[in-house]
Design an enzyme around this catalytic site. Structure first.
Site, PDB file in Angstrom:
ATOM      1  N   ASN A   1       4.399 -10.853   4.925  1.00 31.78           N
ATOM      2  CA  ASN A   1       3.413  -9.755   4.122  1.00 31.78           C
ATOM      3  C   ASN A   1       4.514  -8.774   3.445  1.00 31.78           C
ATOM      4  O   ASN A   1       5.237  -8.066   3.951  1.00 31.78           O
ATOM      5  CB  ASN A   1       2.555  -8.907   4.860  1.00 31.78           C
ATOM      6  CG  ASN A   1       1.415  -9.618   5.898  1.00 31.78           C
ATOM      7  OD1 ASN A   1       1.346  -9.676   7.017  1.00 31.78           O
ATOM      8  ND2 ASN A   1       0.860 -10.359   5.058  1.00 31.78           N
ATOM      9  N   ALA A   2       4.086  -8.592   2.115  1.00 30.45           N
ATOM     10  CA  ALA A   2       4.867  -7.827   1.302  1.00 30.45           C
ATOM     11  C   ALA A   2       6.408  -8.228   1.152  1.00 30.45           C
ATOM     12  O   ALA A   2       7.147  -7.258   1.400  1.00 30.45           O
ATOM     13  CB  ALA A   2       4.752  -6.465   1.753  1.00 30.45           C
TER      14      ALA A   2
ATOM     15  N   ASP B   1      -0.095  -2.870  12.559  1.00 31.42           N
ATOM     16  CA  ASP B   1       0.090  -2.005  11.306  1.00 31.42           C
ATOM     17  C   ASP B   1      -1.296  -1.225  11.025  1.00 31.42           C
ATOM     18  O   ASP B   1      -1.716  -1.136   9.871  1.00 31.42           O
ATOM     19  CB  ASP B   1       0.070  -3.130  10.420  1.00 31.42           C
ATOM     20  CG  ASP B   1       0.626  -2.617   8.806  1.00 31.42           C
ATOM     21  OD1 ASP B   1       1.024  -1.420   8.815  1.00 31.42           O
ATOM     22  OD2 ASP B   1       0.542  -3.091   7.831  1.00 31.42           O
TER      23      ASP B   1
ATOM     24  N   ILE C   1      -4.020  -4.996   0.591  1.00 31.80           N
ATOM     25  CA  ILE C   1      -4.268  -4.879   1.994  1.00 31.80           C
ATOM     26  C   ILE C   1      -3.488  -3.589   2.282  1.00 31.80           C
ATOM     27  O   ILE C   1      -2.436  -3.419   2.007  1.00 31.80           O
ATOM     28  CB  ILE C   1      -3.689  -6.163   2.791  1.00 31.80           C
ATOM     29  CG1 ILE C   1      -4.803  -7.448   2.480  1.00 31.80           C
ATOM     30  CG2 ILE C   1      -4.106  -5.639   4.330  1.00 31.80           C
ATOM     31  CD1 ILE C   1      -4.361  -8.700   3.202  1.00 31.80           C
ATOM     32  N   ALA C   2      -4.215  -2.695   2.920  1.00 31.57           N
ATOM     33  CA  ALA C   2      -3.779  -1.515   3.162  1.00 31.57           C
ATOM     34  C   ALA C   2      -3.624  -1.215   4.762  1.00 31.57           C
ATOM     35  O   ALA C   2      -4.398  -0.383   5.290  1.00 31.57           O
ATOM     36  CB  ALA C   2      -4.430  -0.293   2.644  1.00 31.57           C
ATOM     37  N   GLY C   3      -2.641  -1.983   5.294  1.00 31.14           N
ATOM     38  CA  GLY C   3      -2.625  -1.986   6.779  1.00 31.14           C
ATOM     39  C   GLY C   3      -3.623  -2.878   7.285  1.00 31.14           C
ATOM     40  O   GLY C   3      -4.202  -3.427   6.763  1.00 31.14           O
TER      41      GLY C   3
ATOM     42  N   ALA D   1       1.017  -1.279   0.044  1.00 30.84           N
ATOM     43  CA  ALA D   1       0.103  -0.036   0.145  1.00 30.84           C
ATOM     44  C   ALA D   1       0.754   1.105  -0.214  1.00 30.84           C
ATOM     45  O   ALA D   1       0.047   2.343   0.562  1.00 30.84           O
ATOM     46  CB  ALA D   1      -0.811   0.173   1.242  1.00 30.84           C
TER      47      ALA D   1
END
Length: 393
Positions: free
Chosen positions: A230-231, A285, A319-321, A153
Site C-alpha cells: 500500500n502506498a 492502520d 483509502i484512508a486507513g 491519505a
C-alpha cells in the site's frame, strides 16, 4: 510452585512464598509449539507457568470452549472508537486506547500523520504521559517525510524533506519508537541513520523508490516496511520495487493490513511464503472511524467518508486507513488459512509474536517470564475477556 509445573514450555518456576498463581484453563490455548487444550498460570502480572492438557490443580478461571491467545500488538494505528491519537488531546488519545484494548490490543504504538512542525510536536507531546505510564509502547511518526507520488491519505501540501533539527528534537523526546520515511526524499538516508542511532525503528513507506534505493535504506538502518504494497511502487518483473527489497531482506519486518481490503488475501500466502510468519506483522492502520457508523470523519486535516466500513478521502478517493480492530484481523487470518489450527498459530504470530519481537517487548507469546497479556475469545473468535499485566481490563 503450589502444584504448578511447566511441561515443555520453559524452565520450572516457583511462586513467591505465601502467594498463589491464578490459573486459566481452556479448550484451546495457543502456546509455543501447541494449539489445543492447555492452561496458563499468572502471578504478579507475569506468566509463571504454562501447560498442555488439564492443569495440575483446579483452575480459578475455567474457560471451557474458549480460545486463549496473547494480547494483540499493533505497530500502526491512528485511532478508533470516534477518537484519534493525532489531535494533540491526551483525553482523546486515552479513548482511542481504551477502544482498541477492548478489542484485544494490549500493546500499541500511536501513529501520527503528516502535519506541520508545530502541530506534529504538539501531537507527540500530548502522548508523552501515556508512554511514560506504559499505556502506549511509543509513538509512530508516519510522515511528514513521505513521497508526494505515494502520499495516500496524507496532505501533500505538508510533505517535506527531513530536517535534521526537527527530527532530532522529536527523537529527543524519548517517546518516538518508529518513523516511516520515503528514502527518495533529500536527506532521507541520513535521517534513517539518525532514527536508528536514537534506538527507534526506521521504516520505509509511502515511497516510489526503486529496489536498489530501498536496499540502500535497509543498509542505512531500515527494519520495517510500512503497510506492504500500500502506498508504494508496485512489484514489476523488470522493476522489483520496494516490496521485493523489503521481503527479500531477513532483517526487515513487513506490516500487512489483513482486513481483506488493503491487500487481497491471496497475496498474504505469497508474503508468508517469502518472509515467514516471524517477519510479517498484521496491523490495523485504523483511524477514528473504527467501531463507528458510516459517515464523515477526519484523518489529520483531511476529510474522510466511510461507506460500508471502508474509509476513503472525500477529495481524492484514496483509502484512508481502516476501520479494523485486532480481533477482526485475527479472524480474517484464520478464515483465510487452510484449517483453523494452522490459522490460529499463524494469526497469533502475526498479531502478537512478530510485532512484539519487532519492538523488543516481553509480550506477544504465552510463556513463562512474559507479561501476562492475553485475550479470551469465543469459539467464533470474538473477544470475551482481555487481560493486561495479569488483570482483567
Amino acid at each position: 510452585m503450589n502444584g504448578l509445573h511447566d511441561p515443555g514450555h520453559g524452565e520450572r518456576r516457583r511462586t513467591a512464598p505465601g502467594e498463589r498463581a491464578i490459573v486459566l484453563a481452556a479448550e484451546t490455548v495457543v502456546l509455543p509449539g501447541h494449539c489445543g487444550p492447555g492452561w496458563v498460570g499468572v502471578e504478579g502480572g507475569r506468566i509463571v507457568a504454562t501447560g498442555i492438557g488439564r492443569p495440575p490443580r483446579p483452575a480459578e478461571h475455567e474457560l471451557g470452549v474458549a480460545v486463549v491467545v496473547p494480547g494483540f500488538v499493533d505497530l500502526h494505528v491512528h485511532g478508533g472508537g470516534g477518537a484519534a491519537y493525532t489531535t494533540g488531546d491526551p483525553a482523546e488519545a486515552r479513548r482511542a486506547l481504551r477502544f482498541h484494548r477492548a478489542h484485544g490490543t494490549t500493546t500499541t504504538l500511536a501513529s501520527l500523520v503528516t502535519a506541520g512542525p508545530a502541530e506534529l510536536r504538539r501531537a507527540v507531546d500530548a502522548l508523552t504521559e501515556l508512554v511514560a505510564d506504559g499505556e502506549l509502547a511509543g509513538v509512530h511518526l508516519e510522515g511528514p517525510w513521505l513521497a508526494e507520488a505515494r502520499c495516500g491519505a496524507h496532505d501533500p501540501a505538508l510533505l517535506r524533506d527531513p530536517d535534521p533539527a526537527e527530527l532530532d528534537a522529536l527523537l529527543a523526546t524519548g517517546v518516538v519508537r518508529m518513523v516511516t520515511l520515503a528514502p527518495e526524499r533529500r536527506g532521507a538516508l541520513d535521517a534513517i541513520r539518525r532514527v536508528a542511532g536514537a534506538g527507534a525503528l526506521a521504516a520505509v513507506g509511502h515511497t516510489d523508490a526503486g529496489y536498489e534505493l530501498v536496499g540502500s535504506a535497509i543498509e542505512a538502518g531500515v527494519r520495517v516496511g510500512t503497510h506492504l504494497f500500500n502506498a508504494m511502487a508496485p512489484l514489476h518483473h523488470r522493476e522489483p520495487g520496494p516490496a521485493a527489497a523489503l521481503l527479500g531482506d531477513p532483517r526487515v519486518t513487513v506490516e500487512l493490513v489483513t482486513d481483506g481490503l488493503h491487500v487481497h488475501p491471496a497475496l498474504w500466502d505469497l508474503v508468508l511464503a517469502s518472509a515467514g510468519p516471524t517477519r510479517v506483522a498484521a496491523v490495523t492502520d485504523a483511524m477514528v472511524a473504527a467501531g463507528m457508523p458510516d459517515g464523515r470523519y477526519r484523518l489529520g486535516g483531511l476529510d474522510v467518508r466511510v461507506r460500508e466500513g471502508v474509509a476513503r478521502l472525500e477529495r481524492r478517493g484514496s483509502i484512508a486507513g481502516s476501520t479494523a480492530t485486532g480481533d477482526a484481523l485475527l479472524r480474517a487470518i484464520v478464515a483465510a488459512a487452510p484449517d483453523r489450527r494452522s490459522g490460529l498459530v499463524r494469526a497469533v504470530a502475526m498479531t502478537a509474536g512478530t510485532p512484539a519481537a519487532t519492538l523488543g517487548l516481553d509480550v506477544g507469546v504465552l510463556e513463562p517470564g512474559r507479561r501476562a497479556d492475553l485475550v479470551v475469545l469465543s469459539p467464533e473468535l470474538t473477544v470475551r475477556e482481555v487481560w493486561r499485566g495479569g488483570a482483567p481490563v
